[in-house]
Design a protein around this motif. Sequence first.
Motif, PDB file in Angstrom:
ATOM      1  N   TRP A 263     -17.840   0.388  -3.325  1.00 45.17           N
ATOM      2  CA  TRP A 263     -17.545   1.684  -2.983  1.00 45.17           C
ATOM      3  C   TRP A 263     -16.275   1.852  -2.228  1.00 45.17           C
ATOM      4  CZ3 TRP A 263     -17.036   4.116   1.908  1.00 45.17           C
ATOM      5  CH2 TRP A 263     -17.300   5.404   1.885  1.00 45.17           C
ATOM      6  N   LEU A 264     -15.877   0.936  -1.496  1.00 41.85           N
ATOM      7  CA  LEU A 264     -14.801   0.618  -0.715  1.00 41.85           C
ATOM      8  C   LEU A 264     -13.505   1.008  -1.692  1.00 41.85           C
ATOM      9  CD1 LEU A 264     -14.614   0.704   2.190  1.00 41.85           C
ATOM     10  CD2 LEU A 264     -13.866  -1.552   2.159  1.00 41.85           C
ATOM     11  N   THR A 269      -8.952   3.839  -4.218  1.00 43.91           N
ATOM     12  CA  THR A 269      -8.337   4.317  -5.233  1.00 43.91           C
ATOM     13  C   THR A 269      -7.968   5.972  -5.096  1.00 43.91           C
ATOM     14  OG1 THR A 269     -10.162   3.862  -6.625  1.00 43.91           O
ATOM     15  CG2 THR A 269      -8.227   2.297  -7.002  1.00 43.91           C
ATOM     16  N   GLU A 270      -9.293   6.393  -4.667  1.00 46.96           N
ATOM     17  CA  GLU A 270      -9.267   7.824  -4.539  1.00 46.96           C
ATOM     18  C   GLU A 270      -8.130   8.432  -3.561  1.00 46.96           C
ATOM     19  OE1 GLU A 270     -13.569   9.075  -4.444  1.00 46.96           O
ATOM     20  OE2 GLU A 270     -12.784  10.808  -3.488  1.00 46.96           O
ATOM     21  N   ASN A 271      -8.097   7.239  -2.486  1.00 44.91           N
ATOM     22  CA  ASN A 271      -7.133   7.697  -1.338  1.00 44.91           C
ATOM     23  C   ASN A 271      -5.846   7.750  -2.003  1.00 44.91           C
ATOM     24  OD1 ASN A 271      -8.938   8.483   0.388  1.00 44.91           O
ATOM     25  ND2 ASN A 271      -9.172   6.514   1.766  1.00 44.91           N
ATOM     26  N   MET A 272      -5.644   6.837  -2.648  1.00 45.41           N
ATOM     27  CA  MET A 272      -4.256   6.587  -3.200  1.00 45.41           C
ATOM     28  C   MET A 272      -3.841   7.945  -3.905  1.00 45.41           C
ATOM     29  SD  MET A 272      -3.065   3.475  -2.921  1.00 45.41           S
ATOM     30  CE  MET A 272      -2.529   1.862  -3.737  1.00 45.41           C
ATOM     31  N   ALA A 273      -4.853   8.416  -5.015  1.00 48.01           N
ATOM     32  CA  ALA A 273      -4.512   9.624  -5.704  1.00 48.01           C
ATOM     33  C   ALA A 273      -4.269  10.715  -4.928  1.00 48.01           C
ATOM     34  CB  ALA A 273      -5.806   9.517  -6.680  1.00 48.01           C
ATOM     35  N   ARG A 274      -4.942  10.749  -3.791  1.00 46.33           N
ATOM     36  CA  ARG A 274      -5.023  11.878  -2.955  1.00 46.33           C
ATOM     37  C   ARG A 274      -3.376  11.961  -2.267  1.00 46.33           C
ATOM     38  NH1 ARG A 274      -9.118  14.430   0.324  1.00 46.33           N
ATOM     39  NH2 ARG A 274     -11.018  14.842  -1.052  1.00 46.33           N
ATOM     40  N   LYS A 275      -3.140  10.637  -1.927  1.00 47.06           N
ATOM     41  CA  LYS A 275      -1.660  10.441  -1.147  1.00 47.06           C
ATOM     42  C   LYS A 275      -0.850  10.904  -1.888  1.00 47.06           C
ATOM     43  CE  LYS A 275      -1.324   7.071   2.358  1.00 47.06           C
ATOM     44  NZ  LYS A 275      -1.189   5.492   2.358  1.00 47.06           N
ATOM     45  N   ALA A 276      -1.076  10.708  -3.459  1.00 49.47           N
ATOM     46  CA  ALA A 276       0.175  10.734  -4.428  1.00 49.47           C
ATOM     47  C   ALA A 276       0.127  12.429  -4.523  1.00 49.47           C
ATOM     48  CB  ALA A 276      -0.184  10.183  -5.713  1.00 49.47           C
ATOM     49  N   GLY A 278      -0.395  14.249  -2.006  1.00 51.63           N
ATOM     50  CA  GLY A 278      -0.253  14.833  -0.778  1.00 51.63           C
ATOM     51  C   GLY A 278      -1.428  15.490  -0.008  1.00 51.63           C
ATOM     52  N   GLU A 279      -2.631  15.234  -0.373  1.00 50.33           N
ATOM     53  CA  GLU A 279      -3.727  15.313   0.422  1.00 50.33           C
ATOM     54  C   GLU A 279      -4.067  14.335   1.402  1.00 50.33           C
ATOM     55  OE1 GLU A 279      -7.051  17.128  -1.902  1.00 50.33           O
ATOM     56  OE2 GLU A 279      -5.881  16.523  -3.554  1.00 50.33           O
ATOM     57  N   GLU A 280      -4.925  15.003   2.369  1.00 51.45           N
ATOM     58  CA  GLU A 280      -5.192  13.892   3.428  1.00 51.45           C
ATOM     59  C   GLU A 280      -6.328  12.898   2.980  1.00 51.45           C
ATOM     60  OE1 GLU A 280      -5.721  13.980   7.385  1.00 51.45           O
ATOM     61  OE2 GLU A 280      -3.512  14.432   6.684  1.00 51.45           O
ATOM     62  N   PRO A 281      -6.233  11.725   3.441  1.00 49.02           N
ATOM     63  CA  PRO A 281      -7.017  10.602   2.648  1.00 49.02           C
ATOM     64  C   PRO A 281      -8.459  10.730   3.373  1.00 49.02           C
ATOM     65  CG  PRO A 281      -5.595   9.660   4.470  1.00 49.02           C
ATOM     66  CD  PRO A 281      -5.095  11.199   4.417  1.00 49.02           C
ATOM     67  N   LEU A 282      -9.433  10.463   2.564  1.00 51.63           N
ATOM     68  CA  LEU A 282     -10.920  10.637   3.047  1.00 51.63           C
ATOM     69  C   LEU A 282     -10.994   9.251   3.882  1.00 51.63           C
ATOM     70  CD1 LEU A 282     -12.586  11.563  -0.288  1.00 51.63           C
ATOM     71  CD2 LEU A 282     -12.375  12.830   1.938  1.00 51.63           C
ATOM     72  N   PRO A 283     -12.059   9.561   4.998  1.00 43.51           N
ATOM     73  CA  PRO A 283     -12.263   8.305   5.687  1.00 43.51           C
ATOM     74  C   PRO A 283     -12.922   7.256   4.998  1.00 43.51           C
ATOM     75  CG  PRO A 283     -13.830   9.787   5.993  1.00 43.51           C
ATOM     76  CD  PRO A 283     -12.860  10.429   5.108  1.00 43.51           C
ATOM     77  N   GLU A 284     -12.494   5.911   5.395  1.00 42.21           N
ATOM     78  CA  GLU A 284     -12.971   4.570   4.548  1.00 42.21           C
ATOM     79  C   GLU A 284     -14.550   4.144   4.907  1.00 42.21           C
ATOM     80  OE1 GLU A 284     -10.406   1.449   4.455  1.00 42.21           O
ATOM     81  OE2 GLU A 284      -9.121   2.445   2.998  1.00 42.21           O
TER      82      GLU A 284
END
Lengths: 337, 293
Positions: A263-264, A269-276, A278-284
């Motif tokens: 899950w982590l 990977t999702e957060n990476m995509a979000r960063k790319a 420019g969105e806020e990362p989701l909590p881990e």
Amino acid sequence: MATMARSFLQAISKDEAVAPPLRVVQIEGLAVLKIIKHCKEFAPTLVTGQLLGLDVGSVLEVTNCFPFPVRDDDEEIEADGANYQLEMMRCLREVNVDNNTVGWYQSTVLGSYQTVELIETFMNYQENIKRCVCIIYDPSKADLGVLALKALKLSDSFMELYRGGNFTGEKLREKNFSWMDIFEEIPIKVSNSALVSAFMTELETDTPVSQGDYDRLHSSTTPFLENNMEFLIKCMDDLSMEQQKFQYYYRNLSRQQAQQQAWLQKRRTENMARKATGEEPLPEEDPSNPIFKPIPEPSRLESFLITNQVSNFCGQINGVAGQNFSRLYLTKALHEN
Amino acid sequence: MAAASEHTVLQFVAPSLTASPTTPVLTARIHPLVIFNVCDCFVRRPDSAERVIGTLLGSILPDGTVDIRNSYAVPHNESSDQVAVDIDYHHNMLASHLKVNPKEIIVGWYSTGAGVNGGSALIHDFYAREVTNPIHLTVDTGFTNGEGTIKAFVSSNLSLGDRQLAAQFQEIPVDLRMVEAERLGFDLLKSTAVDKLPNDLEGMELTMERLLTLINDVHKYVDSVVEGQTTPDNNIGRFIADAIASLPKLPPQVFDNLANDSLQDQLLLLYLSSITRTQLSLAEKLNTAAQML
């Protein structure tokens, strides 16, 4: 006498905040005989009774005892039992018996006393009396000419753990606690009043061989050993059940951990995509997700107790088999002459 | 009274006869616990009391033997011609004891001291109302004639017609059941302080030593008879012959087989239990190791 003893006790408890550790249980011959009588008459039913005596420094003196009636589960009878206990204590005080509870005694079959009930009873007693002891008598061993009397207490470290109520592997490792540390056996001393001693010297029979000797030389210990083996096998079964519980727990745990990892990974990977983008990362972490709910670890108490029993049976088998060797060699020698 | 005087005789009514006509002879069988209890009560008696009394519990066996298995003390006051027994206490204690063991009923009473005195008759009367034909046990805790005498009595009434004149205490035989005490070991009960309980192997050793001395004694005796130093006694000879005959006669081969078989059985058991122990300690090490990871 009783009041004097109590004030003496109070004096002790006031003077010394830290009581010296209990080293010896000194028991009167009268109490021994009473315990044996009660346990033997009701065997194989397991019976209990209360020990009365004094707590003197590092010695716990057991000067008298009285039996409890065989208990039923009925509530009414339970209340009756409490009344009985009070009544008995009151009566005994009137004839100047020390009426200070110091613990209880119980009978056992083949030494299988390491149970959760015993621990619970002990904790109950411990709440009221700082220093108490449990005396265990095994009537089944008496036929072998052995006086199977044992004084036990729970070790301090165990009581601490028990009060905490969790027997997880982590806690136990922290305390460096093993199954051998649950019970502490206290050496027993027997004492008699001078009067009793005089009477017994007077009444001792002249025969050089006593009943105890006959019992000890009896060569048929097979039933005893058989029973022991049976109990041992049962305990082994129980132990393996417990082990399976743990295996199941570990399997679940590792599966859960794998799930969490997966899950982590996904979240990262999702957060990476979000960063790319420019969105806020989701909590881990996601507490609502069921895979993060901790799995309760099964208590190790049960398996510890079973281990204790197994080791006890092994000890008994060892002891009896050892004695049998001597018996066999004795018979052999007799035959050769 | 005048009319009755022709028939008036001193009647001796043995109560045992009225109670159970077929067994006139009573025996009191006393368990060691009773003696311990009596001694303990005596040691803990109030300062003013000369003696202690108490109730005896037990059962009456079919053959008329009175089996005295338990006892408890009863507080009492004694002056020159009056005896006050705490009856409430007695009944409370009895009820408590019956709860534990309903089979043990009152069979009599005990008192310390050398024998029967005036007050005893009164107390005995009281117990006679509780149970028919009670036993009176006296334990001489004062060792008045140099030994601790234990005596048992039953009372019988001397009556004149319907009137009771006196009670007579009749001594009955006492059978001390010391088997239980022997089981425990007299060494444990005899001395005032024993530092530790004997364990299995020490007991075994002691027993073997005793057996050896016995065999040696017999050996010596036989030798001295053979050499003509001691006059032979047929009874002893028979006992020895019986003892030797009680060993089963087996051919050496068979006996060796038997002994070896059981030896191997025992070894197997030993091995099994040792291996279990090893497993246990191994399992513990593994368990803690598993938690480390």
